[in-house]
Design an enzyme around this catalytic site. Sequence first.
Site, PDB file in Angstrom:
ATOM      1  CD1 TRP A 141     -21.927  10.752  24.190  1.00 15.05           C
ATOM      2  CD2 TRP A 141     -21.999  11.978  22.320  1.00 15.05           C
ATOM      3  NE1 TRP A 141     -21.070  11.817  24.355  1.00 15.05           N
ATOM      4  CE2 TRP A 141     -21.101  12.592  23.227  1.00 15.05           C
ATOM      5  CE3 TRP A 141     -22.201  12.589  21.081  1.00 15.05           C
ATOM      6  CZ2 TRP A 141     -20.406  13.768  22.928  1.00 15.05           C
ATOM      7  CZ3 TRP A 141     -21.510  13.750  20.778  1.00 15.05           C
ATOM      8  CH2 TRP A 141     -20.629  14.332  21.690  1.00 15.05           C
ATOM      9  CD  GLU A 237      -9.831   1.802  18.377  1.00 12.99           C
ATOM     10  OE1 GLU A 237      -9.394   2.944  18.079  1.00 12.99           O
ATOM     11  OE2 GLU A 237      -9.305   0.750  17.979  1.00 12.99           O
ATOM     12  CB  CYS A 271     -12.451   9.567  17.676  1.00 15.26           C
ATOM     13  SG  CYS A 271     -12.648   8.362  16.358  1.00 15.26           S
TER      14      CYS A 271
HETATM   15  P1  NDP Z   1     -17.617   8.266  27.531  1.00 13.00           P
HETATM   16  O1  NDP Z   1     -16.266   7.774  27.896  1.00 13.00           O
HETATM   17  O2  NDP Z   1     -18.281   9.236  28.420  1.00 13.00           O
HETATM   18  O3  NDP Z   1     -18.637   7.042  27.393  1.00 13.00           O
HETATM   19  C1  NDP Z   1     -18.409   5.969  26.503  1.00 13.00           C
HETATM   20  C2  NDP Z   1     -19.284   4.795  26.904  1.00 13.00           C
HETATM   21  O4  NDP Z   1     -18.850   4.294  28.169  1.00 13.00           O
HETATM   22  C3  NDP Z   1     -20.747   5.156  27.088  1.00 13.00           C
HETATM   23  O5  NDP Z   1     -21.544   4.072  26.638  1.00 13.00           O
HETATM   24  C4  NDP Z   1     -20.849   5.320  28.584  1.00 13.00           C
HETATM   25  O6  NDP Z   1     -22.148   5.135  29.063  1.00 13.00           O
HETATM   26  C5  NDP Z   1     -19.950   4.198  29.064  1.00 13.00           C
HETATM   27  N1  NDP Z   1     -19.450   4.315  30.432  1.00 13.00           N
HETATM   28  C6  NDP Z   1     -19.423   5.393  31.255  1.00 13.00           C
HETATM   29  N2  NDP Z   1     -18.834   5.074  32.436  1.00 13.00           N
HETATM   30  C7  NDP Z   1     -18.460   3.769  32.342  1.00 13.00           C
HETATM   31  C8  NDP Z   1     -17.781   2.860  33.212  1.00 13.00           C
HETATM   32  N3  NDP Z   1     -17.332   3.228  34.419  1.00 13.00           N
HETATM   33  N4  NDP Z   1     -17.563   1.602  32.785  1.00 13.00           N
HETATM   34  C9  NDP Z   1     -17.961   1.195  31.561  1.00 13.00           C
HETATM   35  N5  NDP Z   1     -18.610   2.009  30.693  1.00 13.00           N
HETATM   36  C10 NDP Z   1     -18.847   3.278  31.064  1.00 13.00           C
HETATM   37  O7  NDP Z   1     -17.485   8.812  26.035  1.00 13.00           O
HETATM   38  P2  NDP Z   1     -18.566   9.607  25.180  1.00 13.00           P
HETATM   39  O8  NDP Z   1     -19.796   8.776  25.047  1.00 13.00           O
HETATM   40  O9  NDP Z   1     -18.672  10.998  25.704  1.00 13.00           O
HETATM   41  O10 NDP Z   1     -17.887   9.618  23.741  1.00 13.00           O
HETATM   42  C11 NDP Z   1     -17.033  10.620  23.301  1.00 13.00           C
HETATM   43  C12 NDP Z   1     -15.595  10.133  23.355  1.00 13.00           C
HETATM   44  O11 NDP Z   1     -15.455   8.983  22.534  1.00 13.00           O
HETATM   45  C13 NDP Z   1     -14.611  11.145  22.820  1.00 13.00           C
HETATM   46  O12 NDP Z   1     -13.502  11.233  23.683  1.00 13.00           O
HETATM   47  C14 NDP Z   1     -14.200  10.541  21.485  1.00 13.00           C
HETATM   48  O13 NDP Z   1     -12.933  10.941  21.043  1.00 13.00           O
HETATM   49  C15 NDP Z   1     -14.259   9.078  21.778  1.00 13.00           C
HETATM   50  N6  NDP Z   1     -14.358   8.320  20.535  1.00 13.00           N
HETATM   51  C16 NDP Z   1     -13.286   7.571  20.124  1.00 13.00           C
HETATM   52  C17 NDP Z   1     -13.325   6.897  18.913  1.00 13.00           C
HETATM   53  C18 NDP Z   1     -12.170   6.071  18.439  1.00 13.00           C
HETATM   54  O14 NDP Z   1     -12.353   5.254  17.527  1.00 13.00           O
HETATM   55  N7  NDP Z   1     -10.970   6.246  18.959  1.00 13.00           N
HETATM   56  C19 NDP Z   1     -14.499   6.986  18.046  1.00 13.00           C
HETATM   57  C20 NDP Z   1     -15.539   7.813  18.571  1.00 13.00           C
HETATM   58  C21 NDP Z   1     -15.481   8.443  19.779  1.00 13.00           C
HETATM   59  P3  NDP Z   1     -23.135   6.410  29.201  1.00 13.00           P
HETATM   60  O15 NDP Z   1     -22.998   7.250  27.986  1.00 13.00           O
HETATM   61  O16 NDP Z   1     -24.442   5.736  29.255  1.00 13.00           O
HETATM   62  O17 NDP Z   1     -22.694   7.114  30.443  1.00 13.00           O
END
Ligand code: NDP
Length: 484
Positions: A141, A237, A271
């Site tokens: 998000w 990532e 991130c």
């Molecule tokens: P989440 O891990 O909660 O969710 C990421 C995505 O995965 C969302 O679209 C979520 O859907 C979906 N999801 C949830 N459960 C599952 C599942 N069991 N199987 C497949 N998909 C699933 O992360 P956040 O959205 O809270 O994002 C923040 C995190 O992202 C932080 O830890 C941040 O560091 C990391 N991040 C890493 C980056 C990088 O390049 N390394 C860049 C930006 C962020 P839904 O939201 O609809 O539940």
Amino acid sequence: MMPATSDTPRAIRLRDPRTGQSDGVIEARSSSALADIARRARKAQVDWQALGFEGRIAVLRRFGQAVEAHRPEIAAALERDTGRRRIAGIEVGSLHGTLAGAAAAAGAFDAHDWIEGRASPHIRHSPQWAPYPLVGVISPWNFPFLLSMIDAIPALAAGCAVIVKPSEVTPRFVAPLTAAIAEVPELTDVLTFVPGDGATGQALVDLVDCVCFTGSVPTGRRVAIQGAGRLIPAFLELGGKDPLIVLEGADLDAAATAALRGAALSTGQACQSIERIYVARQAHDEFLERLTILADQVRLNWPDISQGDIGPIIFERQAEILRTQIEDARARGARILTGGEIENHGGGLWLRPTVIADVDHDMAVMREETFGPILPVMAFDDEAEAVRLANDGEYGLSGAVFAADIETAARIGRQIEAGAISLNDAALTTLFHEAGKQSFKSSGLGPSRMGADGLARFLRRKALIANTAPPLPIQVFSEEVLAV
Ligand code: NDP
């Protein structure tokens, strides 16, 4: 959460991050609708791949123009998703850089010449690159548009069809973006955004040949395990806890400026945010003073979204994580020099840059991912201690070093266990996507999404091997021959 096998469409209530109010509902795709999309994508991928790199890049350029034409609506929807205006515009504008990167990388895969063998000159081979037919992109998000496109565009350029599942927290941008996709007929069916929740993401992993996941470590681990069960690659990532080291002799004004931008840009919801700062003891107090003065000047973009430096906390639950980390640090003896309170303005939640002194590695704020504008600062006595502290943790996304000169900063940077180290600046991967970098330790898995590997990771190496001499008979390998 409904099980992933559920075929019932699920309603997801949206929350406006600026008001805290519910401002709409979207429907998560049922698993049978998702399976239909995947079937259509696989069918369309055949023609898409046949277009070749040049043809695909030309179509993607037209897609860039269509997005540009729809930019006001897409940016406005992203603004509602994230509660910030300038960065919403920058996210949409970033598509041009992503397209240019994919076009540059595609050039390397054009040649299919025959290469003569070294040991057997009559056997020659022609290198081929075969795209994964269907790639799933699951995005978080914090940068809903950018972190979808950063994987989707190179995958499309490679010849894959792509299904993107954005976060349920920020899906408003999907409708105007889908209108832009519809204006490029070749992309219909090979690029689809499916709004949904975690169960939708889970169902998607079961339908694709390769998954790109950006998100948290726990969810990333689940995706990797699910992918391993199907023997498909999962490019992950994940989170970070990026350190910044400020050595003696560094320009402290520059270091404080970079530290603040690196930690507080996008309200720290990035991130690659700087999440812990280690300063040479001789410079510690002066650095802390300069950092606090700068942090005090940062303005919220409230009440007027067109004014100010930082937006609201997008995901309500994140505010609780920030509050808990600040309270834990305070209870263990840390001093909050500025910020430190989650502020409720008009129903939205904000946190001003929060500078914390007298911290140590027993505190959650120094060990766990924060994802907010918190800058804990700790003194070190020598370079070895700085490196040890920077490497003390489960993450290895990126880091930063400030020193009197770049060579000194580079010497320390080489010792940090992370994929990208900014020298005499911080969080440079925000601004610069050309350098290949992987995520170390728990911060991820798989090849670099930046640089040329960003496209190459979607292509499987394949070889056509031709023998221009008569085939060898089996007797060439008979025991009698060996016995001679
Ligand atoms: P989440 O891990 O909660 O969710 C990421 C995505 O995965 C969302 O679209 C979520 O859907 C979906 N999801 C949830 N459960 C599952 C599942 N069991 N199987 C497949 N998909 C699933 O992360 P956040 O959205 O809270 O994002 C923040 C995190 O992202 C932080 O830890 C941040 O560091 C990391 N991040 C890493 C980056 C990088 O390049 N390394 C860049 C930006 C962020 P839904 O939201 O609809 O539940």
